[in-house]
Motif scaffolding. Structure first.
Motif, short mmCIF file in Angstrom:
data_model
loop_
_atom_site.label_atom_id
_atom_site.label_comp_id
_atom_site.label_asym_id
_atom_site.label_seq_id
_atom_site.Cartn_x
_atom_site.Cartn_y
_atom_site.Cartn_z
N ILE B 205 -4.34 -10.25 -38.12
CA ILE B 205 -3.54 -10.06 -36.91
C ILE B 205 -4.50 -10.16 -35.74
O ILE B 205 -5.56 -9.51 -35.73
CB ILE B 205 -2.84 -8.69 -36.91
N VAL B 211 -0.78 -7.63 -29.71
CA VAL B 211 -0.72 -8.75 -30.65
C VAL B 211 -0.58 -10.07 -29.89
O VAL B 211 0.26 -10.20 -29.00
CB VAL B 211 0.48 -8.56 -31.61
N ILE B 214 -1.10 -14.38 -35.43
CA ILE B 214 -1.49 -14.05 -36.80
C ILE B 214 -2.16 -15.27 -37.41
O ILE B 214 -1.90 -16.41 -37.01
CB ILE B 214 -0.28 -13.62 -37.68
#
Lengths: 107, 312
Positions: B205, B211, B214
């Motif tokens: 990640i 975030v 990925i």
């Protein structure tokens, strides 16, 4: 006294300029874990009224404040001291676990 | 001492409570302090529970089950079981407040807990774009791109729900075979906002503070990066047995072992129901059925105890 609601209008007075540390519970009515942790925060607020204020901010009603504090997951409990976030706890937890996370700010 | 204590408040726990209360066992349900109502509290429409032809919202269904249990006299304790002593004739359950509850029979219906990916940055970015609850966090990803990892019904449901907010929803799955039911899979496949990425395992990640993407390993040996703003993990769950695993027999899969077609565990007076015994089906209706079985088994056990005493 249990945790009270804050709005965009009262955020500065209740949170940023509060002489006491404040836990802001960022929540939403349809978030199950938010509903679950709410009475636990009320109880913690009752037992620590001298040292800390606990308030709730509905992120659905005030998305700008949620964005300003980079809320991506709720419930998010942020501790504000002198207007600055000093601690973040994410997710509903049983009272003992939550108190442990917040121990430094509780009576 | 109580006749019956039920640990857990999902469909299994509440159905056991309805049956137990109607059998006049005055059951106490230890609901947990933050997960009362179980996993369905975090879902939206439930379309496969019989009796609701138009579907029902998961939280509504659980509130109805709770009300039905209370109507017949089940008592609810909104606290967590912190330790259980089940081996003796008197079962002792300690809860978060420190109180100890004694019971002649116990039904274990603790369900399961969400599995994590087990990646280094998963905990660090949990709360910063990694989520296990689409209904809680979906709205923060309005007009953004998100990925749901998993291939079961819950992954399909979360992905479909997230299309309300996100512009693009990836479903990332390590295989090209899906555990999801055809109805849920077809609905997701037909959704123009959902893109499937199959035969791909999430290996990392990315993101400093939130975030940003990925990394994926594909079955053909290649790797790639997927740029996303949020990651929803729906790769299944594991039975919640930590409190009892040293006392009751477990199966090879890690569920509480029960005698076939019953809820009897390896300990007399201890019964189990719901996802905690189920490695296969994991449906609300199956859990509810097994909750009924457990309450009936507990009732028969209590009757047998009474018969033994009257013979003595």
């Amino acid at each position: 006294m249990s945790a009270r609601d804050v709005t965009e209008a009262t955020f500065a007075a209740e949170v940023l300029n509060n002489p006491k540390p404040v836990i802001v519970d960022f929540w939403e009515p349809w978030c199950g874990p938010c509903r679950a942790v709410s009475p636990i925060l009320d109880a913690i607020a009752d037992d620590n009224a001298e040292t800390i204020d606990i308030v709730k901010l509905n992120v659905d009603e005030f998305p700008d404040l949620a964005a300003q504090y980079s809320i991506l997951n709720i419930p998010a409990m942020k501790v504000f001291k002198d207007g600055v976030v000093v601690k973040t706890v994410i997710g509903a937890k049983p009272r003992p676990a939550l108190e442990q996370d917040l121990a430094e700010f509780l009576a | 001492m109580r006749d019956l204590v039920i640990v857990g408040s999902g469909p299994a726990g509440y159905t056991a409570a309805i049956y137990g209360a109607r059998a006049e066992l005055s059951p106490l349900v230890i609901t947990s302090s933050v997960q009362m109502g179980g996993d369905l509290m975090n879902t939206t429409e439930v379309d496969n529970f019989p009796g609701f032809p138009e579907g029902v919202m998961g939280p509504d269904l659980m509130m109805k089950m709770q009300a039905q249990a209370e109507r017949f006299g089940a008592e609810l304790l909104f606290d967590d079981a912190t330790s259980l002593d089940l081996t003796g004739e008197v079962k002792r359950i300690t809860v978060g407040s420190g109180d100890v509850i004694e019971a002649k029979t116990v039904i274990l219906a603790m369900g399961s807990e969400y599995r994590k990916l087990g990646l280094a940055d998963e905990n660090r970015l949990s709360g910063s774009g990694v989520s296990w609850c689409a209904t809680c966090d979906g709205a923060f990803f309005r007009n953004r791109t998100v990925a749901v990892v998993g291939g079961g019904d819950s992954a399909m449901e979360e992905a479909t729900f997230l299309t309300r907010f996100a512009d693009l929803v990836y479903i990332v799955h390590r295989s090209d075979q899906f555990r999801a039911s055809p109805a849920m899979l077809t609905r997701a496949q037909a959704d123009p906002k959902i893109t499937f990425v199959t035969n791909a395992a999430v290996t990392g990640i990315l993101g400093e503070t939130v975030v940003t993407g990925i990394t994926l390993d594909h079955k053909d040996g290649t790797s790639s990066t997927l740029e996303i703003d949020g990651l929803f993990v729906a790769i299944g769950s594991d039975p919640r047995t930590a409190l009892v695993e040293s006392q009751v027999a477990l199966t090879a899969e890690g569920n509480i072992a029960v005698e076939e077609r019953s809820s009897k565990t390896s300990l007399p007076g201890v019964f189990a129901a719901g996802d905690v015994i189920d490695p296969t089906y994991r449906q609300a209706i199956v859990a509810a059925g097994s909750g009924a079985v457990a309450a009936l088994d507990a009732q028969h056990h209590l009757e047998a105890l009474k018969d033994e005493r009257s013979l003595e």
